[in-house]
Design a protein around this motif. Structure first.
Motif, short mmCIF file in Angstrom:
data_model
loop_
_atom_site.label_atom_id
_atom_site.label_comp_id
_atom_site.label_asym_id
_atom_site.label_seq_id
_atom_site.Cartn_x
_atom_site.Cartn_y
_atom_site.Cartn_z
N ASN A 211 0.84 -8.12 4.46
CA ASN A 211 1.74 -8.56 5.54
C ASN A 211 1.78 -10.08 5.62
OD1 ASN A 211 2.51 -6.05 6.35
ND2 ASN A 211 1.14 -5.95 8.13
N ASP B 153 -2.40 -16.32 9.43
CA ASP B 153 -1.51 -16.88 8.42
C ASP B 153 -0.63 -17.96 9.03
OD1 ASP B 153 1.11 -15.84 9.40
OD2 ASP B 153 0.24 -13.88 8.91
N ILE C 166 5.82 -13.61 14.66
CA ILE C 166 6.44 -12.38 15.16
C ILE C 166 7.10 -12.70 16.51
CG2 ILE C 166 6.01 -9.98 15.91
CD1 ILE C 166 3.45 -10.08 14.17
N PHE D 164 7.87 1.03 12.52
CA PHE D 164 8.50 -0.22 12.96
C PHE D 164 8.40 -1.23 11.83
CE2 PHE D 164 8.42 -4.52 14.53
CZ PHE D 164 9.63 -4.56 15.21
N THR D 165 9.52 -1.69 11.34
CA THR D 165 9.52 -2.69 10.28
C THR D 165 10.72 -3.60 10.43
OG1 THR D 165 9.45 -3.06 7.89
CG2 THR D 165 10.77 -1.19 8.65
N THR D 166 10.57 -4.84 9.99
CA THR D 166 11.71 -5.77 9.96
C THR D 166 12.06 -6.08 8.51
OG1 THR D 166 10.20 -7.64 10.04
CG2 THR D 166 11.08 -6.85 12.16
N LYS D 167 11.39 -5.35 7.60
CA LYS D 167 11.58 -5.66 6.19
C LYS D 167 12.75 -4.87 5.60
CE LYS D 167 6.92 -7.11 6.15
NZ LYS D 167 5.52 -6.78 5.96
N THR E 20 7.67 0.21 4.85
CA THR E 20 7.89 1.51 5.48
C THR E 20 7.57 1.42 6.97
OG1 THR E 20 5.62 2.20 5.12
CG2 THR E 20 7.21 2.75 3.40
N GLY E 21 6.89 0.34 7.39
CA GLY E 21 6.52 0.23 8.80
C GLY E 21 5.31 1.06 9.17
N LEU E 22 4.58 1.49 8.15
CA LEU E 22 3.38 2.31 8.44
C LEU E 22 2.10 1.50 8.41
CD1 LEU E 22 4.12 5.66 6.56
CD2 LEU E 22 3.96 5.28 9.02
N GLY E 23 2.13 0.34 7.74
CA GLY E 23 0.90 -0.43 7.50
C GLY E 23 0.06 -0.64 8.75
N LEU E 24 0.64 -1.27 9.78
CA LEU E 24 -0.15 -1.62 10.96
C LEU E 24 -0.53 -0.39 11.79
CD1 LEU E 24 1.47 -4.96 12.15
CD2 LEU E 24 -0.86 -4.60 11.31
N1 LIG Z 1 1.42 -11.39 9.37
C1 LIG Z 1 2.64 -11.10 9.85
N2 LIG Z 1 3.54 -12.08 10.11
C2 LIG Z 1 4.74 -11.78 10.61
N3 LIG Z 1 5.17 -10.55 10.91
C3 LIG Z 1 4.33 -9.52 10.68
C4 LIG Z 1 3.03 -9.73 10.15
N4 LIG Z 1 2.42 -8.54 10.06
C5 LIG Z 1 3.30 -7.62 10.50
N5 LIG Z 1 4.45 -8.20 10.86
C6 LIG Z 1 5.64 -7.53 11.42
O1 LIG Z 1 5.27 -6.22 11.82
C7 LIG Z 1 6.08 -5.26 11.15
C8 LIG Z 1 5.27 -4.01 10.89
O2 LIG Z 1 4.24 -4.25 9.96
P1 LIG Z 1 3.66 -3.06 9.13
O3 LIG Z 1 2.62 -3.57 8.23
O4 LIG Z 1 3.29 -1.97 10.07
O5 LIG Z 1 4.91 -2.52 8.33
P2 LIG Z 1 5.64 -3.24 7.14
O6 LIG Z 1 4.81 -4.34 6.58
O7 LIG Z 1 7.00 -3.60 7.61
O8 LIG Z 1 5.75 -2.05 6.09
P3 LIG Z 1 4.54 -1.42 5.22
O9 LIG Z 1 3.31 -2.12 5.63
O10 LIG Z 1 4.52 0.01 5.62
O11 LIG Z 1 4.93 -1.64 3.82
C9 LIG Z 1 6.56 -5.96 9.90
O12 LIG Z 1 7.77 -5.43 9.42
C10 LIG Z 1 6.74 -7.38 10.41
O13 LIG Z 1 7.94 -7.53 11.12
#
Ligand SMILES: Nc1ncnc2c1ncn2[C@@H]1O[C@H](COP(=O)(O)OP(=O)(O)OP(=O)(O)O)[C@@H](O)[C@H]1O
Ligand SMILES: [Mg+2]
Length: 417
Positions: A320, A348, A353, A366-369, A375-379
């Motif tokens: 991220n 970072d 955000i 939830f994702t802005t990517k 996929t928005g699953l990471g966090l």
């Molecule tokens: N270090 C960061 N700086 C800025 N925005 C972040 C950061 N980490 C997370 N985000 C925001 O939070 C959203 C959700 O993060 P998350 O890791 O859950 O999903 P993702 O990175 O979009 O997709 P995935 O991790 O499933 O590939 C991101 O799309 C982004 O908008």
């Protein structure tokens, strides 16, 4: 409930009182009627003691079945007036209501209690002197003395009984509430899973459409066997592979939630795991423009954790962060320990955000990517893992400045410390 139970038993107290009356007044029988609250005050028989030649006394309790409610008769009058009565020829008395046993003469004594001491809560009846004579005013005095003493003891015993009942009812109510709470939590989990399933279906629709589309094109290209078809097939195969991997990523991300049993936890040094993971990530990610800094003091406390899961946490946070620093920047990892907690920060210097997204970043999907990148699953997976470790995770961020994730894990008490 258990603390109250052994102290007083109304049945026992009643038996002692009735026996005392039968013996003191040399009577055939004594019985206790207790007042019932209701529209019209009434009495029901609670216990009786009978003297029988050659057998001694015999005790019966109203526990055998509900006694009939008595509202009038001689006992009813004593209940209403609070004064003792002697009726030496009950058959000739118009107030008399027959009992289940033959009675010739009756001494009826009010039982008094309550805050002011004059509320009638029962009637003690003594039936038939064994010498065949009627009851005298001396008998009445003696009986009234016993009834006076018995009143306090019986009232206490009744209070204890009703306290026991109340505390039992409270415990049952408490149980019901806990059951309902459990049902609500299960329902909430189910509806959460339902939302997730809907999200998964939505997310997988695109990669699967691409996969089947390209496969179809490939089939046509191969059957046409034109010159450039090999080159085209190669491109389609690459896209199929990528999209299939994306679908797998979504599924495996979800399986972290579906874990039935909690992961195995063991004692581990989080600082070392962090450094190892960083090496792993460094070789896989394009870190060229990102500088990595670690601040890890020695002697950090150990924690109980699952290495695979915690590694997944660090990888996701690092990915991220790197994705948020497309134009380069710094990734700073720090740790510090206290007797209770091991605290990690992952900071970072990325895009940051927006405040309106801060509360949503831990939501599944939830994702802005752009499509295909996140996929928005990471966090949400990270959050679930940190929870399972008894830890906490927080995020603060400033647009254009950067983002800091703070993770806390319960520190292990050192065994010889
Ligand atoms: N270090 C960061 N700086 C800025 N925005 C972040 C950061 N980490 C997370 N985000 C925001 O939070 C959203 C959700 O993060 P998350 O890791 O859950 O999903 P993702 O990175 O979009 O997709 P995935 O991790 O499933 O590939 C991101 O799309 C982004 O908008
Ligand atoms: Mg992510």
């Amino acid at each position: 409930t258990d603390r109250l139970r052994p102290s007083v038993d109304v049945g026992r107290v009643a038996e002692v009182v009735l026996t005392a009356l039968v013996e003191a007044l040399r009577a055939q029988r004594a019985f206790l009627l207790l007042a019932q609250a209701g529209e019209r005050p009434s009495l029901t028989q609670f216990a009786s003691v009978a003297f029988e030649d050659g057998v001694g006394r015999r005790v019966t309790r109203a526990g055998d079945g509900p006694g009939a409610a008595i509202t009038d008769g001689i006992s009813g009058e004593v209940l209403a007036t609070g004064s003792a009565l002697i009726v030496n020829d009950v058959a000739a008395d118009p107030r008399f209501r027959p009992y289940a046993f033959p009675v010739g003469s009756l001494l009826a004594l009010p039982l008094k209690g309550g805050p002011s001491g004059d509320a009638v809560f029962g009637v003690l009846n003594v039936a038939d002197r064994r010498d065949g004579h009627g009851f005298t005013s001396g008998d009445l005095k003696l009986g009234a003395t016993v009834a006076g003493l018995a009143g306090a003891a019986l009232e206490n015993a009744l209070l204890v009984t009703s306290l026991q009942r109340m505390s039992r009812e409270l415990a049952e109510a408490n149980h019901r509430i806990l059951d309902q709470q459990g049902a609500m939590i299960r329902a909430e989990k189910l509806s959460c899973l339902g939302r997730m399933a809907a999200g998964v279906a939505h997310e997988l629709r695109n990669p699967l459409a691409v996969i089947s589309g390209r496969a179809e094109m490939l089939r046509m290209a191969v059957s046409g066997a034109r010159a450039h078809s090999v080159e085209k097939a190669d491109r389609d195969l690459t896209i199929i592979g990528e999209q299939a991997k994306r679908a797998v990523r979504i599924i495996s991300g979800l399986s972290a939630f579906a874990r039935e049993r909690p992961a195995e936890l063991k004692e581990l040094a989080l600082g070392k795991l962090l450094l190892d993971t960083l090496e792993l990530v460094r070789s896989q990610l394009k870190f060229e423009a990102v500088e990595v800094e670690t601040v890890l003091p020695p002697n950090l406390p150990l924690i109980r954790g699952n290495e695979d899961q915690l590694q997944q946490v660090f990888v996701n946070l690092a990915v991220n962060a790197v994705q948020a620093m497309k134009g380069g920047g710094r990734l700073i990892l720090t740790a510090h320990g206290s007797p209770e907690w091991l605290t990690l920060t992952v900071a970072d210097t990325g895009v940051g955000i927006p405040p309106e997204h801060l509360s949503r970043v831990f939501e599944p999907f939830f994702t802005t990517k752009p499509e295909g990148e996140g996929t928005g699953l990471g966090l949400s997976i990270i959050h679930a893992i940190v929870d399972a470790h008894g830890g906490r995770i927080n995020v603060t961020s400033r647009i254009g400045v950067g983002t800091v994730f703070t993770l806390e894990f319960p520190a292990l008490k050192e065994e010889n410390g």
